[in-house]
Design an enzyme around this catalytic site. Structure first.
Site, PDB file in Angstrom:
ATOM      1  N   CYS A 144     -11.747   2.087 -15.330  1.00 50.50           N
ATOM      2  CA  CYS A 144     -12.135   3.490 -15.140  1.00 50.50           C
ATOM      3  C   CYS A 144     -10.884   4.361 -15.047  1.00 50.50           C
ATOM      4  CB  CYS A 144     -13.000   3.628 -13.885  1.00 50.50           C
ATOM      5  SG  CYS A 144     -13.856   5.217 -13.749  1.00 50.50           S
TER       6      CYS A 144
ATOM      7  N   CYS B 281     -17.234  -1.906 -18.313  1.00 47.95           N
ATOM      8  CA  CYS B 281     -17.427  -1.595 -16.904  1.00 47.95           C
ATOM      9  C   CYS B 281     -18.753  -2.139 -16.387  1.00 47.95           C
ATOM     10  CB  CYS B 281     -17.372  -0.081 -16.685  1.00 47.95           C
ATOM     11  SG  CYS B 281     -17.603   0.399 -14.952  1.00 47.95           S
TER      12      CYS B 281
ATOM     13  N   CYS C 164     -15.416   2.097 -20.800  1.00 46.17           N
ATOM     14  CA  CYS C 164     -16.766   2.073 -20.224  1.00 46.17           C
ATOM     15  C   CYS C 164     -17.588   0.877 -20.717  1.00 46.17           C
ATOM     16  CB  CYS C 164     -17.491   3.373 -20.527  1.00 46.17           C
ATOM     17  SG  CYS C 164     -16.684   4.830 -19.811  1.00 46.17           S
TER      18      CYS C 164
ATOM     19  N   CYS D 159     -23.804   4.748 -14.167  1.00 42.46           N
ATOM     20  CA  CYS D 159     -22.744   5.740 -13.980  1.00 42.46           C
ATOM     21  C   CYS D 159     -23.163   7.076 -14.564  1.00 42.46           C
ATOM     22  CB  CYS D 159     -21.456   5.255 -14.639  1.00 42.46           C
ATOM     23  SG  CYS D 159     -20.111   6.453 -14.582  1.00 42.46           S
TER      24      CYS D 159
ATOM     25  N   GLU E  16       0.819  -1.205   0.000  1.00 46.68           N
ATOM     26  CA  GLU E  16       0.000   0.000   0.000  1.00 46.68           C
ATOM     27  C   GLU E  16       0.858   1.262   0.000  1.00 46.68           C
ATOM     28  OE1 GLU E  16      -3.291   0.558  -0.312  1.00 46.68           O
ATOM     29  OE2 GLU E  16      -3.388  -1.571  -0.798  1.00 46.68           O
TER      30      GLU E  16
END
Length: 351
Positions: free
Chosen positions: A196, A206, A203, A212, A41
């Site tokens: 994205c 997605c 798209c 969206c 992370e």
């Protein structure tokens, strides 16, 4: 569909997509221990997965556990990080590991506030650690997730402004499922990184496209709102590439705070006067102005730096100046053992 119903299906659709299309073979997922999740992370805060992965594998091979990281000299940690950039991340990792040794029995704490108290861990990173390492129910809000949520909900405004960030945190928490938190956390990051994307989002692939706001209203290029532009200042510095008769390079350690903190680099001066003073005070045999080399342009987050290198060969330190903790000769074969800023390392490797 009602807004609440859309929210209820968000996590389910995302997890279904993740099962078929998500990333399941990242090195920090096997095993997904708290130490490995934390390290990944932090590396991913400013770095893409494809860049971070080999650094991660090299890092854990050398320092496989939190106690090993805490016990390592900072120079070793910075050398492992060298080339990854944003070196404050490495320094904070080292400090946080030492704090965990003294305050948490050598382990990362399984507590949000305790994680937030460690250097280099913010709210989203702490949540990602808890969700991925232990499956605890916490929302994350990194850059990828901000982009997904801003587009999905049609939230206007720069995502890092306090007002907009509060809105994004609220919807991030609204979408949390009750289980599979580790997978859900990874799924959000994967969707933002692979589908994205900032430019030319895919798209059509997605799972969220039908609901969206940005896609339905053809606003994916507008959302999320870009940061208000401001002029980026430009500075310059002289760097001195000094070699002795054996081909060793003179390196100087940067101060513990500021740009390239605690890294080893070529001696640097702000102007010609400063460069001449360094040569006069430290070096014998540096005749003339040295060999001028092509300038190096390097961008930091808040300014751009033009490095103007000069090279001298066959020089020596003055008798009154000795190798020390801040200034030393380094053989080319030993350069890989030190944390050196990427543009300086590339210059030295150019021959």
């Amino acid at each position: 569909m009602r807004a609440s119903a859309i929210a209820d299906t968000f996590a389910g659709r995302l997890l279904d997509w993740f099962d078929s299309h998500g990333r399941h073979d990242l090195p920090w997922q096997h095993p997904r221990s708290p130490y490995r999740v934390w390290l990944s992370e932090v590396m991913l805060q400013q770095t893409q997965v494809k860049t971070a992965a080999p650094y991660f594998e090299r890092f854990v091979a050398a320092l496989p556990s939190l106690p090993a990281l805490a016990a390592a000299p900072l120079d070793d940690v910075l050398a492992l990080w060298s080339g990854l950039g944003y070196y404050s991340r490495a320094r904070n990792l080292h400090r946080a590991a030492q704090q965990c040794m003294s305050a948490h029995s050598g382990e990362l704490p399984r507590d949000l506030d305790a994680l937030l108290a460690l250097p280099g861990i913010g709210r989203s990173t702490a949540a990602a650690i808890l969700a991925q390492a232990w499956g605890d129910r916490h929302a994350i809000l990194d850059g990828n997730v901000k982009r997904v949520l801003a587009r999905f909900h049609g939230i206007e405004g720069w995502p890092r402004s306090p007002t907009i960030e509060r809105q994004l945190w609220a919807v991030a928490e609204q979408h949390l499922p009750n289980d599979r938190l580790a997978d859900y956390t990874q799924a959000q990051m994967d969707l933002g990184a692979t589908i994205c994307t900032r430019a030319r989002p895919l798209c059509a692939k997605c799972p969220m496209a039908g609901d969206c706001v940005a896609y339905v209203h053809d606003r994916t290029a507008e959302l999320p709102t870009r940061k208000p532009a401001k002029a980026v200042p430009r500075r310059e510095a002289r760097i001195m590439w000094l070699e002795d008769d054996d081909g060793r390079v003179l390196l100087q350690k940067r101060p513990p705070v500021g740009i390239w903190a605690s890294l080893w680099t070529l001696p640097q001066a702000e102007d010609e006067i400063g460069m001449e003073a360094f040569i006069r005070d430290h070096v014998d045999g540096a005749s003339g102005d040295g060999e001028s080399l092509p300038p190096i342009a390097h961008a930091f987050s808040h300014y751009k730096l033009d490095l103007l290198p000069r090279r001298w060969r066959g020089v020596a330190l003055r008798t009154a100046v000795q190798d020390n903790d801040q200034l030393r000769w380094i053989a080319p074969a030993s350069l890989s053992t030190l944390g050196i800023p990427a543009p300086i390392r590339r210059l030295l490797e150019s021959g």
